[in-house]
Structures are given as structure tokens and as C-alpha cells.
Design a protein around this motif. Structure first.
Motif, short mmCIF file in Angstrom:
data_model
loop_
_atom_site.label_atom_id
_atom_site.label_comp_id
_atom_site.label_asym_id
_atom_site.label_seq_id
_atom_site.Cartn_x
_atom_site.Cartn_y
_atom_site.Cartn_z
N ALA A 27 -55.43 -54.31 23.01
CA ALA A 27 -55.08 -55.17 24.06
C ALA A 27 -53.89 -56.13 23.46
CB ALA A 27 -56.37 -55.90 24.61
N THR A 28 -54.11 -56.35 22.11
CA THR A 28 -53.14 -57.25 21.59
C THR A 28 -52.09 -56.54 20.68
OG1 THR A 28 -54.63 -57.59 19.67
CG2 THR A 28 -54.62 -59.11 21.56
N PHE A 32 -50.28 -50.61 25.15
CA PHE A 32 -50.51 -51.58 26.07
C PHE A 32 -50.68 -51.19 27.45
CE2 PHE A 32 -48.03 -53.44 22.67
CZ PHE A 32 -48.79 -54.51 22.24
N ASP A 33 -51.26 -52.02 28.38
CA ASP A 33 -51.45 -51.85 29.80
C ASP A 33 -50.22 -52.53 30.14
OD1 ASP A 33 -52.77 -50.97 32.26
OD2 ASP A 33 -52.63 -53.07 32.63
N GLU A 36 -50.48 -56.35 30.23
CA GLU A 36 -50.56 -56.91 28.70
C GLU A 36 -49.09 -56.89 28.01
OE1 GLU A 36 -54.79 -54.76 28.05
OE2 GLU A 36 -53.13 -53.83 27.25
N GLY A 150 -57.48 -46.49 27.82
CA GLY A 150 -56.90 -47.90 28.21
C GLY A 150 -57.73 -48.24 29.44
#
Length: 214
Positions: A27-28, A32-33, A36, A150
Motif C-alpha cells: 500500500a505504501t 498501488f490502487d 493510494e 490488491g
């Protein structure tokens, strides 16, 4: 390279085939979504995925001959090639464990070999795939099959070229895969359906590196 079974390379036990498979920092650190992604960063918009432009990155779209739809994104970078495809997935379960087993089975049917390894993104398949010239075998090629589950999507990647065995090249192509943004959208889609891809807008330049994290 010797053949392997489709079990996971962890403690000799087969994984929960419905569990999500992704790096702990996904997530970081990516992939990525859309929720995000850096909202101010420029991206090359290809529909189901967005790509961070950077110097020496060459983008190709793979088009299905019959339907003329875009079915995959090809990225040539730092001596490697990366093919990516985004798929719809369930909200609470993953696809990579099951898809990985199917990839192994298909490669073995083609007369190739596979090896399960633990990579940057978790379990991946290192494959030696026969390459035919006409009807006569003409050698083999090496490829890495990677995948990340994801939120409501699954992103598959196939790495070829220097990024298969060269650690420095692998780090560069893995960073490119990490930077991809998946745009799932809100439309209902059956799991495993390809999230629609499209051509970039006219005049898009994939070589301009935006500020911030690459």
C-alpha cells in the motif's frame, strides 16, 4: 533448471489458494490502487493501469487481433521487458496462488521447466520456455512470472531479458512494476476479467520523469 511441483516454496506446504499474495508494504511502496496513488504526479493513463513516465522507457500495447482490444501493456526498460495485465478480483480473497499453479501447468505442457522462488513480491515462477521457429524447436527463453493481489484487483507481470538473472537489472524492472497504479473502477466485473485497457492520449511522452518518488 529442474521441474517443480505447484506447491509453494514455504515450509513444503501448499498455500491457501484463496489467500491474497502481496508484499507487506504494497500500500505504501506499490503496486498501488488508484486510491493510494500520488494525486499530483503525472501518469501515462492506459485505462486499467497508469504508468510513471521515465527516461528510456518504451511502451507497447498488445492488441488482440480479432477484437482489436488492448490485452496487455509491454514496457521495455533497462535491458528488460515487462508485460503487465490487470484483472478484477474478489474483495477479500486473491488470485495469484491459483493462477501461479495454472501457469506452471501450462509451461510444463509446452515442454518447459519451472522453478518456484521467493522474490521481491512473494512467490514467483522462474520459467524456461521452449521457443519454436516454424515446426522445429529453436531453443528456450527465460522469464519470471510475478503477481500481486490488491484491493479488488490482481496485477500480473512477466519479466524477460536482463531482469531475469541480473540483480541490478532486476531491481530496476521491479521498481517499475512497483510504481504501477491499477485503476479497478466501480463497475461490477467477474473475477479474472481483464480490466479494460486503452491507448494513451495523443502526445503522451513516457520519457519525462516526474518529481518525487520513482
Amino acid at each position: 533448471m529442474s521441474d517443480t511441483s505447484a506447491s509453494d516454496p514455504q515450509a513444503g506446504q501448499a498455500p491457501d489458494r484463496s489467500a491474497k499474495s502481496a508484499p507487506g508494504d504494497r500500500a505504501t511502496a506499490g503496486p498501488f490502487d488508484e486510491s493510494e496513488a500520488n494525486a499530483v504526479r503525472p501518469y501515462v493513463d492506459l485505462g486499467g493501469v497508469k504508468i510513471v513516465p521515465r527516461p528510456d522507457l518504451h511502451l507497447r500495447l498488445e492488441v488482440e487481433e480479432g477484437s482489436k482490444r488492448v490485452v496487455a501493456v509491454g514496457l521495455d526498460y533497462a535491458g528488460s521487458t515487462l508485460q503487465v495485465q490487470p484483472f478484477a478480483a474478489p474483495r477479500s480473497s486473491g488470485l495469484w496462488h491459483e493462477i501461479r499453479e495454472q501457469i506452471i501447468e501450462q509451461i510444463h505442457k509446452q515442454g518447459g521447466n519451472t522453478k518456484l522462488i521467493e522474490g521481491t513480491f512473494g512467490p514467483e515462477v522462474l520459467a524456461e520456455i521452449p521457443v519454436a521457429a516454424g515446426t522445429q524447436p529453436a531453443g528456450t527463453r527465460l522469464a519470471r512470472f510475478i503477481g500481486v493481489d490488491g484491493p479488488r484487483w490482481f496485477l500480473r507481470g512477466v519479466i524477460a531479458g536482463e531482469g531475469v538473472l541480473n540483480p541490478d537489472a532486476a531491481a530496476k524492472i521491479e521498481a517499475l512494476f512497483r510504481s504501477i497504479v491499477v485503476v479497478r473502477g466501480n463497475s461490477p466485473m467477474p473475477p479474472r476479467d481483464l480490466i479494460p485497457l486503452h491507448m494513451p492520449s495523443a502526445g503522451t511522452d513516457t520519457s519525462k520523469t516526474p518529481p518525487g518518488r520513482a
